[in-house]
Write a protein that holds these residues in place. Structure first.
Motif, mmCIF file in Angstrom:
data_model
loop_
_atom_site.group_PDB
_atom_site.id
_atom_site.type_symbol
_atom_site.label_atom_id
_atom_site.label_comp_id
_atom_site.label_asym_id
_atom_site.label_seq_id
_atom_site.Cartn_x
_atom_site.Cartn_y
_atom_site.Cartn_z
ATOM 1 N N HIS A 153 -5.156 0.120 -29.804
ATOM 2 C CA HIS A 153 -5.931 -1.035 -30.247
ATOM 3 C C HIS A 153 -7.301 -0.678 -30.826
ATOM 4 O O HIS A 153 -8.038 -1.586 -31.221
ATOM 5 C CB HIS A 153 -6.111 -2.020 -29.089
ATOM 6 N N VAL A 154 -7.634 0.592 -30.889
ATOM 7 C CA VAL A 154 -8.956 0.998 -31.383
ATOM 8 C C VAL A 154 -9.177 0.551 -32.821
ATOM 9 O O VAL A 154 -10.230 -0.004 -33.156
ATOM 10 C CB VAL A 154 -9.139 2.533 -31.245
ATOM 11 N N SER A 155 -8.196 0.762 -33.682
ATOM 12 C CA SER A 155 -8.385 0.423 -35.098
ATOM 13 C C SER A 155 -8.581 -1.086 -35.292
ATOM 14 O O SER A 155 -9.392 -1.505 -36.123
ATOM 15 C CB SER A 155 -7.208 0.919 -35.933
ATOM 16 N N ASP A 156 -7.870 -1.912 -34.522
ATOM 17 C CA ASP A 156 -8.050 -3.362 -34.626
ATOM 18 C C ASP A 156 -9.459 -3.770 -34.213
ATOM 19 O O ASP A 156 -10.093 -4.589 -34.881
ATOM 20 C CB ASP A 156 -7.029 -4.101 -33.748
ATOM 21 N N VAL A 157 -9.934 -3.218 -33.119
ATOM 22 C CA VAL A 157 -11.258 -3.588 -32.617
ATOM 23 C C VAL A 157 -12.350 -3.074 -33.549
ATOM 24 O O VAL A 157 -13.338 -3.773 -33.798
ATOM 25 C CB VAL A 157 -11.445 -3.070 -31.179
ATOM 26 N N ILE A 158 -12.177 -1.885 -34.109
ATOM 27 C CA ILE A 158 -13.169 -1.351 -35.053
ATOM 28 C C ILE A 158 -13.236 -2.220 -36.304
ATOM 29 O O ILE A 158 -14.313 -2.407 -36.882
ATOM 30 C CB ILE A 158 -12.852 0.121 -35.398
ATOM 31 N N ASP A 159 -12.097 -2.791 -36.705
ATOM 32 C CA ASP A 159 -12.078 -3.692 -37.857
ATOM 33 C C ASP A 159 -12.712 -5.049 -37.554
ATOM 34 O O ASP A 159 -12.846 -5.877 -38.448
ATOM 35 C CB ASP A 159 -10.642 -3.915 -38.344
ATOM 36 N N GLY A 160 -13.110 -5.285 -36.308
ATOM 37 C CA GLY A 160 -13.780 -6.531 -35.949
ATOM 38 C C GLY A 160 -12.887 -7.562 -35.303
ATOM 39 O O GLY A 160 -13.330 -8.664 -34.988
ATOM 40 N N THR A 161 -11.646 -7.234 -35.084
ATOM 41 C CA THR A 161 -10.722 -8.171 -34.456
ATOM 42 C C THR A 161 -10.931 -8.166 -32.942
ATOM 43 O O THR A 161 -11.046 -7.108 -32.330
ATOM 44 C CB THR A 161 -9.263 -7.771 -34.750
ATOM 45 N N VAL A 162 -11.013 -9.342 -32.369
ATOM 46 C CA VAL A 162 -11.057 -9.463 -30.914
ATOM 47 C C VAL A 162 -9.624 -9.669 -30.444
ATOM 48 O O VAL A 162 -8.977 -10.648 -30.809
ATOM 49 C CB VAL A 162 -11.955 -10.637 -30.475
ATOM 50 N N VAL A 163 -9.128 -8.734 -29.681
ATOM 51 C CA VAL A 163 -7.750 -8.804 -29.182
ATOM 52 C C VAL A 163 -7.759 -9.663 -27.927
ATOM 53 O O VAL A 163 -8.480 -9.381 -26.973
ATOM 54 C CB VAL A 163 -7.213 -7.390 -28.887
ATOM 55 N N ILE A 164 -6.976 -10.729 -27.955
ATOM 56 C CA ILE A 164 -6.936 -11.673 -26.838
ATOM 57 C C ILE A 164 -5.526 -11.701 -26.256
ATOM 58 O O ILE A 164 -4.544 -11.784 -26.981
ATOM 59 C CB ILE A 164 -7.343 -13.088 -27.290
#
Length: 165
Positions: free
Chosen positions: A45-56
């Motif tokens: 999930h690192v790439s998603d969070v770095i792109d600014g996405t909040v994983v819920i």
């Protein structure tokens, strides 16, 4: 998935806690699976969070009452989880090499540390799980302190220290 990681920490911690002296320092190798699994999950999930996405993640707990467990993974919680899991993995690896099997209550120490780490994961990511994360963190912290003080009393009583009389 975060709930599964928390449950993995608690389950491994309880298993090693229950086996206590039978596992010895090998208990640290068993509980090291929990922070390792957390780091592997975080790497996905690192790439998603770095792109600014909040994983819920939302887990329906008691649907009729509308009770859910909500977990959020944002930039700050990602960094904190990497720190908690990375340091936890390093502590397990170091303890595996540091302690010998003659030291009593190593399984208890490994189990309590893992339960504490699982509680920290819940505290760092949970939105509605706060009511259970704080008490479990403080309880497991107190158990770890009692583990240390009972080990010291056991050593002092074996040496015949006047402080134990």
């Amino acid at each position: 998935m975060i709930a599964a990681l928390i449950l993995l920490h608690i389950a491994l911690g309880l298993v090693v806690l229950g086996l206590n002296n039978r596992v010895g320092r090998r208990g640290f190798a068993v509980v090291a699976l929990a922070p390792l699994a957390t780091l592997i999950w975080l790497s996905a999930h690192v790439s998603d969070v770095i792109d600014g996405t909040v994983v819920i993640f939302r887990l329906e707990w008691v649907a009729k009452l509308g009770l859910t467990l909500d977990f959020r993974l944002n930039g700050l919680s990602l960094v904190m989880l990497i720190l908690v899991s990375g340091i936890g993995l390093l502590v397990c690896w170091y303890a595996l090499a540091y302690f010998d099997d003659a030291k009593p209550a190593l399984g208890r120490l490994a189990g309590l540390m893992t339960i504490f780490a699982g509680s920290m994961i819940g505290k760092l990511n949970g939105r509605r799980i706060q009511l259970t994360s704080w008490p479990s963190m403080s309880t497991s912290r107190r158990w770890r302190i009692l583990n240390r003080s009972s080990s010291l009393r056991r050593v002092d009583s074996q040496k015949g220290s006047p402080s134990c009389r």
